[in-house]
Design a protein around this motif. Structure first.
Motif, PDB file in Angstrom:
ATOM      1  N   ILE A   4       0.985  -1.245   0.033  1.00 18.37           N
ATOM      2  CA  ILE A   4      -0.088   0.145  -0.017  1.00 18.37           C
ATOM      3  C   ILE A   4       0.954   1.119  -0.009  1.00 18.37           C
ATOM      4  O   ILE A   4       1.822   1.163   0.719  1.00 18.37           O
ATOM      5  N   ASP A   5       0.731   2.082  -0.803  1.00 18.28           N
ATOM      6  CA  ASP A   5       1.511   3.483  -0.926  1.00 18.28           C
ATOM      7  C   ASP A   5       0.441   4.431  -0.396  1.00 18.28           C
ATOM      8  O   ASP A   5      -0.505   4.771  -0.884  1.00 18.28           O
ATOM      9  N   TRP A   6       0.975   5.507   0.495  1.00 13.91           N
ATOM     10  CA  TRP A   6       0.106   6.354   1.120  1.00 13.91           C
ATOM     11  C   TRP A   6       0.783   7.518   0.966  1.00 13.91           C
ATOM     12  O   TRP A   6       1.943   7.952   1.358  1.00 13.91           O
ATOM     13  N   LYS A   7       0.076   8.382   0.306  1.00 12.53           N
ATOM     14  CA  LYS A   7       0.664   9.713  -0.080  1.00 12.53           C
ATOM     15  C   LYS A   7      -0.668  10.630   0.290  1.00 12.53           C
ATOM     16  O   LYS A   7      -1.450  10.720  -0.386  1.00 12.53           O
ATOM     17  N   ALA A  17       4.951   9.822  -8.599  1.00 11.47           N
ATOM     18  CA  ALA A  17       5.113   8.708  -7.631  1.00 11.47           C
ATOM     19  C   ALA A  17       3.836   7.792  -7.243  1.00 11.47           C
ATOM     20  O   ALA A  17       4.033   6.691  -7.380  1.00 11.47           O
ATOM     21  N   ILE A  18       2.799   8.491  -7.487  1.00  8.08           N
ATOM     22  CA  ILE A  18       1.591   7.677  -7.257  1.00  8.08           C
ATOM     23  C   ILE A  18       1.184   6.773  -8.559  1.00  8.08           C
ATOM     24  O   ILE A  18       0.880   5.615  -8.437  1.00  8.08           O
ATOM     25  N   LEU A  19       1.547   7.510  -9.641  1.00  5.58           N
ATOM     26  CA  LEU A  19       1.411   6.501 -10.821  1.00  5.58           C
ATOM     27  C   LEU A  19       2.255   5.473 -10.959  1.00  5.58           C
ATOM     28  O   LEU A  19       2.042   4.408 -11.211  1.00  5.58           O
ATOM     29  N   GLU A  20       3.635   5.880 -10.694  1.00  8.40           N
ATOM     30  CA  GLU A  20       4.581   4.607 -10.363  1.00  8.40           C
ATOM     31  C   GLU A  20       4.179   3.423  -9.617  1.00  8.40           C
ATOM     32  O   GLU A  20       4.346   2.376  -9.758  1.00  8.40           O
ATOM     33  N   ALA A  23       1.559   1.621 -11.170  1.00  3.44           N
ATOM     34  CA  ALA A  23       2.166   0.666 -12.169  1.00  3.44           C
ATOM     35  C   ALA A  23       2.542  -0.637 -11.524  1.00  3.44           C
ATOM     36  O   ALA A  23       2.536  -1.768 -12.094  1.00  3.44           O
ATOM     37  N   CYS A  24       3.139  -0.553 -10.320  1.00  2.00           N
ATOM     38  CA  CYS A  24       3.585  -1.552  -9.481  1.00  2.00           C
ATOM     39  C   CYS A  24       2.573  -2.397  -8.892  1.00  2.00           C
ATOM     40  O   CYS A  24       2.847  -3.458  -8.212  1.00  2.00           O
ATOM     41  N   GLY A  25       1.362  -2.097  -8.919  1.00  2.00           N
ATOM     42  CA  GLY A  25       0.183  -2.769  -8.306  1.00  2.00           C
ATOM     43  C   GLY A  25       0.044  -2.500  -6.816  1.00  2.00           C
ATOM     44  O   GLY A  25      -0.951  -3.254  -6.213  1.00  2.00           O
ATOM     45  N   CYS A  26       0.532  -1.612  -6.497  1.00  2.00           N
ATOM     46  CA  CYS A  26       0.218  -1.041  -5.200  1.00  2.00           C
ATOM     47  C   CYS A  26      -1.425  -0.194  -4.952  1.00  2.00           C
ATOM     48  O   CYS A  26      -1.406   0.518  -6.039  1.00  2.00           O
ATOM     49  N   VAL A  27      -1.863  -0.499  -3.892  1.00  2.00           N
ATOM     50  CA  VAL A  27      -2.952   0.313  -3.472  1.00  2.00           C
ATOM     51  C   VAL A  27      -2.622   1.650  -3.063  1.00  2.00           C
ATOM     52  O   VAL A  27      -1.962   1.690  -2.048  1.00  2.00           O
ATOM     53  N   VAL A  28      -2.969   2.667  -3.611  1.00  2.00           N
ATOM     54  CA  VAL A  28      -2.653   4.066  -3.289  1.00  2.00           C
ATOM     55  C   VAL A  28      -3.917   4.552  -2.481  1.00  2.00           C
ATOM     56  O   VAL A  28      -4.947   4.594  -2.668  1.00  2.00           O
ATOM     57  N   ILE A  29      -3.372   4.948  -1.452  1.00  2.00           N
ATOM     58  CA  ILE A  29      -4.133   5.949  -0.201  1.00  2.00           C
ATOM     59  C   ILE A  29      -3.725   7.484  -0.563  1.00  2.00           C
ATOM     60  O   ILE A  29      -2.688   7.708  -0.228  1.00  2.00           O
ATOM     61  N   THR A  30      -4.696   8.252  -0.987  1.00  2.00           N
ATOM     62  CA  THR A  30      -4.321   9.665  -1.133  1.00  2.00           C
ATOM     63  C   THR A  30      -5.319  10.494  -0.882  1.00  2.00           C
ATOM     64  O   THR A  30      -6.415  10.179  -0.439  1.00  2.00           O
ATOM     65  N   THR A  31      -4.931  12.019  -0.837  1.00  2.00           N
ATOM     66  CA  THR A  31      -5.912  13.123  -0.427  1.00  2.00           C
ATOM     67  C   THR A  31      -6.635  13.347  -1.754  1.00  2.00           C
ATOM     68  O   THR A  31      -5.925  13.085  -2.799  1.00  2.00           O
ATOM     69  N   TYR A  71      -9.228  -5.775  -6.476  1.00  2.00           N
ATOM     70  CA  TYR A  71      -9.732  -4.998  -7.568  1.00  2.00           C
ATOM     71  C   TYR A  71      -9.009  -3.677  -7.387  1.00  2.00           C
ATOM     72  O   TYR A  71      -8.948  -3.300  -8.791  1.00  2.00           O
ATOM     73  N   LEU A  72      -8.579  -3.126  -6.600  1.00  2.00           N
ATOM     74  CA  LEU A  72      -7.893  -1.850  -6.606  1.00  2.00           C
ATOM     75  C   LEU A  72      -6.768  -1.923  -7.238  1.00  2.00           C
ATOM     76  O   LEU A  72      -6.321  -1.231  -8.060  1.00  2.00           O
ATOM     77  N   SER A  73      -6.058  -2.962  -6.769  1.00  2.00           N
ATOM     78  CA  SER A  73      -4.606  -3.172  -7.362  1.00  2.00           C
ATOM     79  C   SER A  73      -4.627  -3.315  -8.673  1.00  2.00           C
ATOM     80  O   SER A  73      -3.836  -2.849  -9.724  1.00  2.00           O
ATOM     81  N   GLN A  74      -5.540  -4.332  -9.466  1.00  2.00           N
ATOM     82  CA  GLN A  74      -5.692  -4.483 -10.650  1.00  2.00           C
ATOM     83  C   GLN A  74      -5.947  -3.358 -11.677  1.00  2.00           C
ATOM     84  O   GLN A  74      -5.494  -3.007 -12.622  1.00  2.00           O
ATOM     85  N   ASN A  75      -6.997  -2.630 -10.966  1.00  2.00           N
ATOM     86  CA  ASN A  75      -7.280  -1.311 -11.750  1.00  2.00           C
ATOM     87  C   ASN A  75      -6.221  -0.280 -11.728  1.00  2.00           C
ATOM     88  O   ASN A  75      -6.113   0.503 -12.741  1.00  2.00           O
ATOM     89  N   ALA A  76      -5.471  -0.387 -10.619  1.00  2.00           N
ATOM     90  CA  ALA A  76      -4.269   0.397 -10.704  1.00  2.00           C
ATOM     91  C   ALA A  76      -3.350   0.461 -11.771  1.00  2.00           C
ATOM     92  O   ALA A  76      -2.876   1.172 -12.519  1.00  2.00           O
ATOM     93  N   ILE A  77      -3.041  -0.901 -11.927  1.00  2.00           N
ATOM     94  CA  ILE A  77      -2.269  -1.300 -13.172  1.00  2.00           C
ATOM     95  C   ILE A  77      -2.687  -0.997 -14.558  1.00  2.00           C
ATOM     96  O   ILE A  77      -1.951  -0.533 -15.350  1.00  2.00           O
TER      97      ILE A  77
END
Length: 105
Positions: A4-7, A17-20, A23-31, A71-77
């Motif tokens: 999980i990437d937390w920005k 950095a969020i897009l990268e 691309a690695c399949g991390c689920v991003v938590i952001t504002t 689901y989030l990881s696949q859609n992020a990729i």
């Protein structure tokens, strides 16, 4: 373990950095601030938070809800794949050509 990437910046531009991370399949938590809102969609390819309580709530949820995490990881990729060099180059040259054609008419 699930990455999980937390920005949580409150003001940000495009934020590569969020897009990268996506691309690695991390689920991003952001504002919900900044240029990344052009591609981050809450509970489709990322988690958009409003406050600190949301962070802990979604960290907990993502650690137990593997279906949501996947689901989030696949859609992020898939989302990140739309932002590759070839696509960006084509979009940029199309805009420049359109602008030049308008100036010459």
């Amino acid at each position: 373990k699930h990455p999980i990437d937390w920005k949580t910046q409150y003001d940000e531009g495009f934020n590569l950095a969020i897009l990268e991370a996506m691309a690695c399949g991390c689920v991003v938590i952001t504002t919900a601030n900044g240029g990344h809102m052009d591609y981050c969609v809450h509970l489709f390819n990322s988690v958009i938070i409003g406050n600190e309580t949301d962070v802990s709530k979604y960290l907990h949820r993502l650690s137990y809800d593997i279906e949501l995490y996947t689901y989030l990881s696949q859609n992020a990729i898939i989302t990140a794949a739309k932002y590759n060099w070839s696509v960006s180059y084509h979009r940029f040259t199309t805009i420049i050509e359109k602008h030049l054609n308008q100036q010459s008419s």
